[in-house]
Motif scaffolding. Structure first.
Motif, PDB file in Angstrom:
ATOM      1  N   GLU A 243      44.018   3.775  68.994  1.00 42.75           N
ATOM      2  CA  GLU A 243      44.010   4.036  67.550  1.00 42.75           C
ATOM      3  C   GLU A 243      43.078   3.088  66.819  1.00 42.75           C
ATOM      4  N   ARG A 244      43.073   1.814  67.216  1.00 39.52           N
ATOM      5  CA  ARG A 244      42.151   0.872  66.582  1.00 39.52           C
ATOM      6  C   ARG A 244      40.710   1.222  66.918  1.00 39.52           C
ATOM      7  N   ALA A 245      40.476   1.622  68.160  1.00 38.75           N
ATOM      8  CA  ALA A 245      39.123   2.021  68.558  1.00 38.75           C
ATOM      9  C   ALA A 245      38.635   3.200  67.720  1.00 38.75           C
ATOM     10  N   LYS A 246      39.533   4.152  67.450  1.00 36.61           N
ATOM     11  CA  LYS A 246      39.163   5.308  66.611  1.00 36.61           C
ATOM     12  C   LYS A 246      38.682   4.853  65.230  1.00 36.61           C
ATOM     13  N   GLN A 247      39.398   3.907  64.646  1.00 36.05           N
ATOM     14  CA  GLN A 247      39.027   3.400  63.322  1.00 36.05           C
ATOM     15  C   GLN A 247      37.680   2.684  63.363  1.00 36.05           C
ATOM     16  N   LEU A 248      37.482   1.864  64.377  1.00 32.72           N
ATOM     17  CA  LEU A 248      36.241   1.091  64.473  1.00 32.72           C
ATOM     18  C   LEU A 248      35.038   1.967  64.800  1.00 32.72           C
ATOM     19  N   LEU A 249      35.264   3.073  65.503  1.00 32.05           N
ATOM     20  CA  LEU A 249      34.154   3.971  65.855  1.00 32.05           C
ATOM     21  C   LEU A 249      33.557   4.639  64.612  1.00 32.05           C
ATOM     22  N   LYS A 250      34.299   4.638  63.511  1.00 30.46           N
ATOM     23  CA  LYS A 250      33.777   5.199  62.260  1.00 30.46           C
ATOM     24  C   LYS A 250      32.711   4.296  61.649  1.00 30.46           C
ATOM     25  N   GLN A 251      32.675   3.038  62.094  1.00 30.89           N
ATOM     26  CA  GLN A 251      31.645   2.097  61.639  1.00 30.89           C
ATOM     27  C   GLN A 251      30.428   2.255  62.555  1.00 30.89           C
ATOM     28  N   LYS A 252      29.465   3.045  62.104  1.00 31.55           N
ATOM     29  CA  LYS A 252      28.336   3.454  62.954  1.00 31.55           C
ATOM     30  C   LYS A 252      27.498   2.283  63.477  1.00 31.55           C
TER      31      LYS A 252
END
Length: 294
Positions: A243-252
């Motif tokens: 879940e944290r990885a999903k959030q951070l992946l939004k930061q291109k």
């Protein structure tokens, strides 16, 4: 100069895979594949569990501490050798098996903490050939982790605790009973654990760390945690990391490697494998899909 035949036998006794350098505590898991031959050993501080992986039954002659058994071992058959027991085996065709060596000191600690049993009275029983679906299942999960290296130490520690309790309950002279706990963790306890996991998500969280927070044994902590949330601690930890990885992946601008490390994965590929299991896509594809939805 060494006898070439003897040298060949010694080389063949090396494992195909070993957890020796994985940092797994209280346990050693090794996968073997031997041609016909023989071998002897005696582990002074570890109990040994062997689970056959042989695609065709193998005829084995075994001698454990003076007791002899001869017969066929097929896939799933289990042999248990207590610590300080001299062991000899001869097999007449190629043999494949996974060997699990578990620390005798660790087993004593589990007996003391989990089963409220005097560890000095415990004695593991020698077994030549038996079937045990629970121990076989744990063994296969440990072997899978040895091959894939996906679950992490919290997962391994959970399996080792369950294996130890099963070994004590089914294959010891006293066969102690496990205390039954009703319900799960209370709300303050659960919140304390969940906050700890969230705060230290990038670190190697150990089962002992979580159990220590609530001053209980690792086995009982795992049991009560699962009763509370419906999933074991290692699975919850993995979910939170994804879940944290999903959030951070939004930061291109963030690299996937950096995101992997910040979420507690040891490499880009480690994150990718686990991410794909949870989302059916790689982090790269997930990131691209997020871009397409905005």
């Amino acid at each position: 100069m060494k006898n070439p035949v003897k040298q060949q036998i010694e080389c063949n006794n090396l494992p195909i895979l070993s957890s020796q350098d994985r940092g797994w505590e209280n346990i050693l898991v090794e996968q073997f594949q031997h041609p016909a031959g023989e071998g002897r050993t005696c582990y002074t501080k570890e109990h040994a569990i062997c689970i056959s992986l042989a695609p065709r039954p193998v005829r084995l002659l075994q001698n454990k501490g003076g007791k002899v058994y001869a017969g066929l071992y097929g896939k799933g058959d289990i042999s248990i050798t207590p610590a300080e027991t001299a062991f000899f085996a001869r097999w007449d065709s190629e043999d494949r098996f996974v060997q699990i060596r578990i620390s005798s000191n660790f087993l004593q600690n589990i007996a003391r903490e989990t089963l409220d049993t005097n560890p000095d009275c415990l004695e593991v029983i020698s077994e030549f050939k038996t079937r045990d679906p629970q121990i076989e299942s744990i063994g296969m999960m440990l072997l899978s982790e040895l091959q894939e290296n996906l679950g992490g130490k919290l997962y391994i520690e959970s399996l080792v605790n369950v294996l130890a309790v099963n070994l004590l309950r089914q294959y010891s002279t006293t066969q102690p009973r496990l205390a039954i706990y009703e319900g799960g963790l209370n709300e303050p306890q659960l919140l304390q654990v969940l906050e700890y996991i969230n705060e230290y998500l990038e670190r190697e969280i150990k089962l002992a760390d979580l159990a220590r927070l609530l001053d209980m044994s690792q086995f009982h902590f795992s049991y009560l945690f699962k009763r509370s949330l419906g999933i074991p601690p290692y699975q919850y930890l993995l979910q939170q990391r994804i879940e944290r990885a999903k959030q951070l992946l939004k930061q291109k601008e963030r690299s996937i490697m950096d995101i992997a490390l910040e979420c507690g994965f040891n490499s880009h590929s480690h994150l990718s494998k686990q991410f794909r299991q949870f989302t059916s896509m790689t982090p790269k594809v997930y990131r691209a899909n997020q871009s397409n939805t905005h």
